[in-house]
Design an enzyme around this catalytic site. Structure first.
Site, PDB file in Angstrom:
ATOM      1  N   GLU A   1      -7.168  -4.633  -6.001  1.00  0.00           N
ATOM      2  CA  GLU A   1      -6.223  -3.589  -5.600  1.00  0.00           C
ATOM      3  C   GLU A   1      -6.173  -2.565  -6.728  1.00  0.00           C
ATOM      4  OE1 GLU A   1      -1.810  -3.058  -3.627  1.00  0.00           O
ATOM      5  OE2 GLU A   1      -2.081  -4.595  -5.151  1.00  0.00           O
TER       6      GLU A   1
ATOM      7  N   HIS B   1       1.033   0.877 -10.334  1.00  0.00           N
ATOM      8  CA  HIS B   1      -0.286   0.917 -10.964  1.00  0.00           C
ATOM      9  C   HIS B   1      -0.282   2.010 -12.023  1.00  0.00           C
ATOM     10  CE1 HIS B   1      -2.624  -1.643  -8.050  1.00  0.00           C
ATOM     11  NE2 HIS B   1      -1.528  -1.389  -7.335  1.00  0.00           N
TER      12      HIS B   1
ATOM     13  N   HIS C   1      -0.524  -3.591   2.732  1.00  0.00           N
ATOM     14  CA  HIS C   1       0.944  -3.518   2.904  1.00  0.00           C
ATOM     15  C   HIS C   1       1.371  -2.245   3.640  1.00  0.00           C
ATOM     16  CE1 HIS C   1       0.574  -1.359  -0.906  1.00  0.00           C
ATOM     17  NE2 HIS C   1       0.487  -2.470  -1.622  1.00  0.00           N
TER      18      HIS C   1
ATOM     19  N   ASN D   1       4.053   0.754   2.962  1.00  0.00           N
ATOM     20  CA  ASN D   1       4.314   0.867   1.526  1.00  0.00           C
ATOM     21  C   ASN D   1       3.147   1.548   0.829  1.00  0.00           C
ATOM     22  OD1 ASN D   1       5.631  -2.270   2.129  1.00  0.00           O
ATOM     23  ND2 ASN D   1       6.927  -0.605   1.433  1.00  0.00           N
TER      24      ASN D   1
ATOM     25  N   GLY E   1      12.403  -8.588   3.266  1.00  0.00           N
ATOM     26  CA  GLY E   1      13.686  -7.925   3.432  1.00  0.00           C
ATOM     27  C   GLY E   1      13.913  -6.796   2.463  1.00  0.00           C
TER      28      GLY E   1
ATOM     29  N   HIS F   1      10.796  -4.737   1.136  1.00  0.00           N
ATOM     30  CA  HIS F   1       9.729  -3.753   1.343  1.00  0.00           C
ATOM     31  C   HIS F   1       9.823  -3.041   2.687  1.00  0.00           C
ATOM     32  CE1 HIS F   1       7.831  -5.669  -2.134  1.00  0.00           C
ATOM     33  NE2 HIS F   1       6.996  -4.649  -2.176  1.00  0.00           N
TER      34      HIS F   1
ATOM     35  N   ASP G   1       2.127 -10.243  -1.636  1.00  0.00           N
ATOM     36  CA  ASP G   1       1.993  -9.252  -2.711  1.00  0.00           C
ATOM     37  C   ASP G   1       2.772  -9.734  -3.932  1.00  0.00           C
ATOM     38  OD1 ASP G   1       1.152  -6.955  -4.011  1.00  0.00           O
ATOM     39  OD2 ASP G   1       2.704  -5.669  -3.164  1.00  0.00           O
TER      40      ASP G   1
ATOM     41  N   ALA H   1       7.557  -3.263  -7.715  1.00  0.00           N
ATOM     42  CA  ALA H   1       6.331  -3.754  -8.360  1.00  0.00           C
ATOM     43  C   ALA H   1       5.940  -5.103  -7.768  1.00  0.00           C
ATOM     44  CB  ALA H   1       6.536  -3.864  -9.869  1.00  0.00           C
ATOM     45  N   GLY H   2       5.311  -5.058  -6.598  1.00  0.00           N
ATOM     46  CA  GLY H   2       4.983  -6.309  -5.934  1.00  0.00           C
ATOM     47  C   GLY H   2       6.250  -6.987  -5.443  1.00  0.00           C
TER      48      GLY H   2
END
Length: 380
Positions: free
Chosen positions: A122, A134, A209, A212, A242, A244, A267, A302-303
């Site tokens: 990713e 990132h 994802h 997102n 719940g 994202h 993720d 962040a994830g």
């Protein structure tokens, strides 16, 4: 060799539907279609028995990540196995290309040992406009030569690469990936609807994802979301924590794509299964509070700290999705996408004895991988 085990009395979720008072036979490492007379009978009435989960997109857990050492990676794998994920693709995050090449070599060894199902890159071939968690300084255009360098380093164990197809080299890289049997995933992208359609036609088959790190759906600019949802060639990843996705957004995606085109993912980053605190995601600092991971600088999500048993429970108790559809999204669909559905993803004779046991309230009670208990429910 351990005696043959026969699970009886559970609600068993099979590809053909749920069987009340069903029976699953485990002989050695595989599911069998018949049992010897001396088989061990395990009464699991009042429970659900479902296939082990398959996670396409996972960065770590248990305080460790797939960007660290081999021991770190094994800690993350074991953490998620205890939560029902018996097959896992290890995801990297954007970093210097030399570091990613080195990490690909390390993770490919774990794939060869059967600890992980492969590698998902990713980044770094993603849009600075939609970078999420990132490092912008390390992003680069998806030059096919650079993409090929990662594939070569992975020694045939690369399963997926997330990229932004609108960037220079994007479509050529999608074609390269498709030609090498590696999943091209559209994500962290600022692509238009038309550019996304081009990417799908070039061979992209996954939405990283969905919703997102991509433009929202607009009435005059339908964007990548619409293109990815409408095309039957595309599997859409959804993070059902719940955080994202709003429940209505998840429902829209699930019902528009249909249960055969959804893959629930975690993720997950280091904090999954490990609690709040300060962590790293690649070169970036992350603060986890109340189970939500955000970058220290900028505050981007962040994830996640999700595990797939929680995604399962939420999908059936909060989202009220049919259990059979949820199991497909957690097991059969990602297994098929990875080309592993001859071995995992459903409770059928000849496949690996990977299964998860839940009580009537959908609380995890047991996990078996290849015929051995990872979480022993202490039956009998």
């Amino acid at each position: 060799m351990a005696p043959c085990k026969v699970f009886t009395g559970a609600r068993v979720v099979l590809p053909t539907g749920t069987v009340d008072g069903g029976r699953v036979i485990v002989d050695g490492t595989r599911i069998a279609d018949r049992a010897p007379e001396d088989a061990e009978i395990l009464d699991v009435r009042g429970h659900w028995l479902v296939p082990g989960f398959v996670d396409l997109h996972n960065h770590g857990g248990g305080g460790a990540s797939f960007s660290g050492t081999a021991d770190d990676a094994l800690t993350a794998v074991e953490t998620h196995r205890r939560h029902g994920t018996t097959t896992l693709v290890a995801s990297t995050v954007t970093d210097d290309l030399g570091i990613l090449v080195k990490q690909a070599g390390l993770l490919s060894e774990l794939a060869e040992q059967g600890e992980i199902a492969g590698i998902h890159f990713e980044g770094p071939f993603i849009s600075p406009c939609r970078k999420g968690a990132h490092s912008e300084a390390l992003l680069r255009d998806p030059d096919p030569a650079q993409v090929r360098k990662l594939l070569d380093a992975a020694r045939g164990r690369a399963k997926m690469v997330t990229l932004a197809p609108e960037l220079p080299g994007g479509l050529d890289s999608v074609r390269l990936l498709a030609d090498h049997g590696v999943i091209a995933a559209v994500g962290h992208t600022d692509a238009t609807y038309e550019q996304t359609v081009e990417a799908i036609d070039a061979g992209a088959t996954v939405a990283t994802h969905l919703f997102n790190a991509m433009p929202p759906l607009g009435h005059r600019a339908p964007g990548p979301v619409t293109a990815l949802l409408e095309d039957e060639r595309v599997t859409v990843e959804l993070i059902n924590d719940g955080v994202h996705l709003h429940p209505a957004t998840l429902e829209l995606a699930f019902h528009h794509a249909g249960p055969e085109r959804v893959a629930f993912i975690t993720d997950a980053m280091d904090a999954a299964g490990n609690g709040d605190g300060r962590y790293t995601l690649g070169p970036l600092q992350v603060e986890v509070a109340d189970g939500v991971a955000r970058l220290v600088e900028g505050g981007s999500i962040a994830g996640s700290t999700l595990t797939l048993d929680r995604a399962f429970r939420r999908a059936v108790t909060v989202d009220r999705l049919p259990v059979e559809h949820v199991v497909a999204a957690l097991s059969a669909n990602p297994a098929r996408l990875l080309g592993l559905d001859d071995r995992v993803g459903s409770l059928e004779p000849g496949k690996d004895a990977d299964l998860v046991l839940f009580d009537e309230d959908f609380t995890l009670k047991g996990v078996m991988r290849q015929g051995s208990w990872v979480v022993d429910p202490r039956l009998g």
